[in-house]
Design a protein around this motif. Structure first.
Motif, PDB file in Angstrom:
ATOM      1  N   TYR A 136      56.949  42.523  85.411  1.00 54.27           N
ATOM      2  CA  TYR A 136      57.265  42.840  86.801  1.00 54.27           C
ATOM      3  C   TYR A 136      58.042  41.726  87.486  1.00 54.27           C
ATOM      4  N   TRP A 137      57.601  40.474  87.303  1.00 50.98           N
ATOM      5  CA  TRP A 137      58.268  39.391  88.035  1.00 50.98           C
ATOM      6  C   TRP A 137      58.565  38.163  87.190  1.00 50.98           C
ATOM      7  N   GLY A 138      58.550  38.306  85.893  1.00 51.08           N
ATOM      8  CA  GLY A 138      58.826  37.166  85.021  1.00 51.08           C
ATOM      9  C   GLY A 138      60.207  37.232  84.401  1.00 51.08           C
ATOM     10  N   ARG A 139      60.382  36.463  83.352  1.00 55.76           N
ATOM     11  CA  ARG A 139      61.676  36.391  82.664  1.00 55.76           C
ATOM     12  C   ARG A 139      61.584  37.040  81.289  1.00 55.76           C
ATOM     13  N   HIS A 140      62.723  37.525  80.835  1.00 53.45           N
ATOM     14  CA  HIS A 140      62.791  38.248  79.559  1.00 53.45           C
ATOM     15  C   HIS A 140      62.313  37.391  78.388  1.00 53.45           C
ATOM     16  N   VAL A 141      62.660  36.115  78.374  1.00 52.25           N
ATOM     17  CA  VAL A 141      62.302  35.241  77.247  1.00 52.25           C
ATOM     18  C   VAL A 141      60.782  35.087  77.131  1.00 52.25           C
ATOM     19  N   ALA A 179      59.687  39.509  63.130  1.00 53.49           N
ATOM     20  CA  ALA A 179      61.139  39.650  62.915  1.00 53.49           C
ATOM     21  C   ALA A 179      61.726  40.656  63.904  1.00 53.49           C
ATOM     22  N   GLY A 180      61.050  41.769  64.093  1.00 50.94           N
ATOM     23  CA  GLY A 180      61.502  42.771  65.067  1.00 50.94           C
ATOM     24  C   GLY A 180      61.510  42.218  66.483  1.00 50.94           C
ATOM     25  N   TRP A 184      64.658  41.741  69.072  1.00 50.44           N
ATOM     26  CA  TRP A 184      64.523  42.293  70.425  1.00 50.44           C
ATOM     27  C   TRP A 184      64.750  41.228  71.490  1.00 50.44           C
ATOM     28  N   ALA A 185      64.349  39.985  71.214  1.00 52.39           N
ATOM     29  CA  ALA A 185      64.478  38.901  72.188  1.00 52.39           C
ATOM     30  C   ALA A 185      65.931  38.599  72.522  1.00 52.39           C
ATOM     31  N   PHE A 186      66.851  38.906  71.596  1.00 51.56           N
ATOM     32  CA  PHE A 186      68.261  38.625  71.840  1.00 51.56           C
ATOM     33  C   PHE A 186      68.969  39.745  72.595  1.00 51.56           C
ATOM     34  N   ILE A 187      68.283  40.863  72.797  1.00 48.86           N
ATOM     35  CA  ILE A 187      68.869  41.954  73.567  1.00 48.86           C
ATOM     36  C   ILE A 187      68.663  41.633  75.038  1.00 48.86           C
TER      37      ILE A 187
END
Length: 196
Positions: A136-141, A179-180, A184-187
């Motif tokens: 909700y209010w954080g960062r993608h990483v 690995a998945g 996903w983290a790079f999207i």
């Protein structure tokens, strides 16, 4: 300071805080960089519609563009919001550890069982609680970090819970999942509410 000067100063500060050049700001608002330059010098004041676009671009209320020291006020508000969000998140996470402590003492006193693994289960539970708050209010990483900790701690909990069965192969399950998650983290997520 008159209203033109206040708006001009706020435009400069907001643009610089966002790390935009006059050309980049002009492109986002569909204006020329010359128009942005004239706004910032106080020669011309943007129309109300343009000011609304600017407020959306910089995520400030429209009325804030007419107030002095808008950037400083926005930074103070952001800091307060961040502290409040952190406090709410920590309160909810502490509930998981409080519940684990109650279950541990209840098992120890009533059933005379040393159920220490409940504290291990509190780690993935904390991640499970933390994930929606971060979403909700954080960062993608941080989603990547939270989900990684959750996956490996669940596998560790299962291994420790059933230690007698020597289930060390369960950690192999975590490799393709990790690995998945790494892919996903790079999207990069789409930006929301950006004027075009």
């Amino acid at each position: 300071m008159n209203i033109k000067e206040v708006i001009a100063e706020n435009l400069i500060k907001l643009r610089k805080k966002s790390g935009l050049t006059q050309g980049e700001m002009a492109e986002k608002l569909n204006y020329s960089d010359n128009a942005v330059s004239r706004w910032e010098r106080g020669e011309v004041t943007p129309s109300v519609e343009t000011l609304e676009q600017i407020s959306l671009l910089f995520k400030v209320p429209l009325t804030a563009l007419f107030e002095e020291n808008v950037v400083e006020k926005a930074e103070k508000d952001e800091k307060k919001q961040m502290i409040n969000k952190l406090a709410v998140t920590l309160i909810f996470m502490s509930l998981a550890w409080f519940a684990a402590t109650i279950i541990y003492f209840y098992a120890k006193v009533i059933f005379k069982v040393n159920f220490w693994t409940i504290f291990m289960w509190a780690v993935p539970t904390s991640c499970w609680i933390l994930y929606p708050f971060n979403n909700y209010w954080g960062r993608h990483v941080w989603k990547f970090v939270i989900l990684s900790v959750m996956i490996w701690s669940i596998l560790a909990c299962i291994y420790l819970q059933f230690f007698d069965y020597n289930m060390w192969l369960i950690f192999i399950i975590g490799i393709p999942i990790q690995a998945g998650l790494s892919i996903w983290a790079f999207i990069k997520p789409k930006e929301k509410n950006q004027p075009k």
